[in-house]
Design a protein around this motif. Structure first.
Motif, PDB file in Angstrom:
ATOM      1  N   MET A 164       0.831  -1.209   0.000  1.00 27.42           N
ATOM      2  CA  MET A 164       0.000   0.000   0.000  1.00 27.42           C
ATOM      3  C   MET A 164       0.870   1.266   0.000  1.00 27.42           C
ATOM      4  SD  MET A 164      -2.824  -1.387  -0.336  1.00 27.42           S
ATOM      5  CE  MET A 164      -3.727   0.114  -0.420  1.00 27.42           C
ATOM      6  N   ARG A 165       2.000   1.229   0.723  1.00 27.34           N
ATOM      7  CA  ARG A 165       2.890   2.391   0.750  1.00 27.34           C
ATOM      8  C   ARG A 165       3.458   2.675  -0.643  1.00 27.34           C
ATOM      9  NH1 ARG A 165       8.034   2.684   4.585  1.00 27.34           N
ATOM     10  NH2 ARG A 165       6.605   1.471   5.830  1.00 27.34           N
ATOM     11  N   ALA A 166       3.810   1.621  -1.364  1.00 28.34           N
ATOM     12  CA  ALA A 166       4.337   1.799  -2.721  1.00 28.34           C
ATOM     13  C   ALA A 166       3.270   2.432  -3.618  1.00 28.34           C
ATOM     14  CB  ALA A 166       4.787   0.448  -3.289  1.00 28.34           C
ATOM     15  N   GLU A 167       2.034   1.998  -3.472  1.00 23.66           N
ATOM     16  CA  GLU A 167       0.941   2.550  -4.284  1.00 23.66           C
ATOM     17  C   GLU A 167       0.730   4.034  -3.961  1.00 23.66           C
ATOM     18  OE1 GLU A 167      -3.840   1.804  -5.020  1.00 23.66           O
ATOM     19  OE2 GLU A 167      -2.616   0.203  -4.186  1.00 23.66           O
ATOM     20  N   LYS A 168       0.747   4.385  -2.670  1.00 25.20           N
ATOM     21  CA  LYS A 168       0.554   5.787  -2.279  1.00 25.20           C
ATOM     22  C   LYS A 168       1.694   6.662  -2.794  1.00 25.20           C
ATOM     23  CE  LYS A 168      -2.196   4.972   1.852  1.00 25.20           C
ATOM     24  NZ  LYS A 168      -2.242   5.027   3.318  1.00 25.20           N
TER      25      LYS A 168
END
Length: 187
Positions: A164-168
């Motif tokens: 999720m951090r990579a997507e954000k």
């Protein structure tokens, strides 16, 4: 691997009354098993060290290229457009013709350079740089492809939180309109 030979030397021209002397010399040629094992281990260690140096060099080159791209992008964004004062061009007619009044000819105006949207390659570089700047994501290779403002992430990460951090992070890059997250969680 080891070879064992035995040499026999017989001395035949001996004066009468003396016994014939026979000497036996034992020779061993070749390398011992311990020496061969040491050479093999040294070759393996050298191969590992060379491979690690090559990988480190490639990673350093990639980081250098990304830093140069960032510097170029920053320089382009900080450079103000230069405008030169416009002066009208005056056309005069030679004296052999009837006198006419000089007429200023308009010069095409130089408009401010149009702000162009970043290319897909520039966006990919920016997203990859963002992911490499994150201390937890930099050790997990994430492949980034951009097409039409959509960034597609693929690769493996160890947790759902990092996914999720990579997507954000990808969504915060200028030019990215949407993110397709194909990262797989793999412990």
């Amino acid at each position: 691997m080891s070879e064992y030979r035995e040499k026999r030397t017989v001395v035949e021209n001996v004066p009468v009354g003396r016994p014939v002397v026979e000497s036996v010399v034992h020779e061993q040629s070749g390398m011992s098993g311990g020496a061969i094992a040491a050479l093999v281990l040294a070759a393996i260690a050298a191969t590992i060290v060379i491979t690690m140096l090559i990988i480190n060099n490639q990673q350093q080159n990639t980081e250098d290229e990304l830093a140069q791209e960032r510097a170029r992008a920053a320089a382009i964004q900080q450079t103000p457009p230069q405008q030169q004062p416009q002066q009208p061009v005056i056309v005069t007619v030679p004296q052999s013709q009837p006198a006419t009044v000089p007429v200023p000819v308009p010069v095409p105006s130089q408009s401010a350079p149009a702000v162009t949207a970043p290319t897909a390659t520039e966006i990919e570089i920016d997203v990859t740089s963002k992911l490499l700047d994150d201390p937890d994501l930099r050790s997990h290779p994430v492949d980034v492809k951009v097409s039409g403002g959509t960034a597609t992430l693929s690769g493996h990460v160890p947790s759902e939180d990092l996914k999720m951090r990579a997507e954000k992070l990808a969504g915060t890059v200028k030019g990215v309109r949407s993110v397709i997250n194909h990262l797989t969680v793999q412990s």
